[in-house]
Design an enzyme around this catalytic site. Sequence first.
Site, PDB file in Angstrom:
ATOM      1  N   HIS A 229      -1.576  -2.189 -43.364  1.00 59.68           N
ATOM      2  CA  HIS A 229      -1.077  -3.071 -42.086  1.00 59.68           C
ATOM      3  C   HIS A 229      -1.280  -2.866 -40.980  1.00 59.68           C
ATOM      4  O   HIS A 229      -0.572  -2.119 -40.312  1.00 59.68           O
ATOM      5  CB  HIS A 229       0.375  -3.063 -42.716  1.00 59.68           C
ATOM      6  CG  HIS A 229       1.048  -4.284 -42.344  1.00 59.68           C
ATOM      7  ND1 HIS A 229       1.552  -5.352 -43.095  1.00 59.68           N
ATOM      8  CD2 HIS A 229       1.503  -4.687 -40.856  1.00 59.68           C
ATOM      9  CE1 HIS A 229       1.979  -6.465 -42.238  1.00 59.68           C
ATOM     10  NE2 HIS A 229       2.200  -5.944 -41.039  1.00 59.68           N
TER      11      HIS A 229
ATOM     12  N   HIS B 140       2.951 -11.789 -44.971  1.00 56.74           N
ATOM     13  CA  HIS B 140       4.276 -11.063 -44.312  1.00 56.74           C
ATOM     14  C   HIS B 140       5.808 -11.676 -44.765  1.00 56.74           C
ATOM     15  O   HIS B 140       5.764 -12.949 -44.686  1.00 56.74           O
ATOM     16  CB  HIS B 140       4.502 -11.283 -42.656  1.00 56.74           C
ATOM     17  CG  HIS B 140       3.383 -10.179 -42.033  1.00 56.74           C
ATOM     18  ND1 HIS B 140       2.099 -10.481 -42.228  1.00 56.74           N
ATOM     19  CD2 HIS B 140       3.661  -9.635 -40.794  1.00 56.74           C
ATOM     20  CE1 HIS B 140       1.477  -9.678 -41.487  1.00 56.74           C
ATOM     21  NE2 HIS B 140       2.471  -9.118 -40.577  1.00 56.74           N
TER      22      HIS B 140
ATOM     23  N   GLU C 235      10.864  -9.346 -43.389  1.00 56.07           N
ATOM     24  CA  GLU C 235      11.142  -8.766 -42.134  1.00 56.07           C
ATOM     25  C   GLU C 235      12.135  -9.339 -41.331  1.00 56.07           C
ATOM     26  O   GLU C 235      13.144  -8.464 -40.950  1.00 56.07           O
ATOM     27  CB  GLU C 235       9.891  -8.493 -41.130  1.00 56.07           C
ATOM     28  CG  GLU C 235       9.970  -7.628 -39.888  1.00 56.07           C
ATOM     29  CD  GLU C 235       8.642  -7.977 -39.255  1.00 56.07           C
ATOM     30  OE1 GLU C 235       8.420  -7.247 -38.121  1.00 56.07           O
ATOM     31  OE2 GLU C 235       7.849  -9.195 -39.415  1.00 56.07           O
TER      32      GLU C 235
END
Length: 340
Positions: free
Chosen positions: A24, A204, A207
């Site tokens: 990543h 993603h 988060e």
Amino acid sequence: MRDPRDHDEESLHRIKALPKVELHLHIEGAAPPAFIRGLAQEKKVRLDGVFAEDGTYEYRDFVHFLQTYEAATSVLRSPEDYARLTRAVLEECAQNGVIYAETFISPDFCGGGDLGAWREYLHAMQEAADAAERDMGITLRGIVTCVRHFGPEVAKKSALCAAETAGEWITGFGMGGDENKGEQRDFAYSFDMAREAGLRLTTHAGEWRGPQEVRNAIEHLGVERIGHGVRAIEDLALVDLIAEKGITLEVCPGSNVQLGVYPKLSAHPIQKLRARGAKVTISTDDPPFFHSTMVQEYENLARTFGWEEEDFTEIAKTSANAAFCSADTREALLKRLESA
């Protein structure tokens, strides 16, 4: 695993020297500040508000970080610029013991989504990566990413670029950007296009939004990896689902702490996720922005959670097995990790 207080300098040295696999990494976000400043001076471009007094990148919060990121990226205007960037990033990675990396590359920044221009940028980056593999022993693969806050229609252009250049070097498709804009399902068309081209998928999620965002990514996009995914810990049934499906989490502990997702590393859920059976990996995300390197990530995790060499080797092998690369490349990686 040992009491973190039991780590002596010799054991930490061995841990930091281990070969590493990073899954990543945003290529522009990995640009050393000195590289961007030098490029701006060459092009006579002013980058107001991008750098702090000490020369590092400057931002207030996540949204401002994205703005700083895009401002710094604005000086990267040609395939040659990206070739130089690729070399600079891989030099930093190799110095930190990384033997294999995957980097997110966006056609939005490399030719504005035009397929012809994208091919030129891609050729330049691949040539630089091949030279780095020859000179430094580090292997790089590219994951084409759409930018979430640019919207679903723009994402389709990125997906087309990805599909048309899928192969040995472009091996995956994903999505980055502002997680609070739109929904995962809005980008299903682009992910379906990439999947049909044989590309592996990541996005993603988890988060900034909570566990439902991770669940949405799995259900609506059918990804096999999740960028970050750490908020899944708030729903243990979801963590169990992740473990059951064998989905790999691209965890970036230093990034999460630096941006305030967690107040300190000891509060980070990477150890709990791992203990619950989730496949976790370690990456830096945008290392100079977050004042981190892979060596520092390893050292901080060892000091905080008492992880030993065996723990980090196991995680590196997990990363190699989850890498979007050919079977031959994976086999070579695993042999290097085993021999170390």
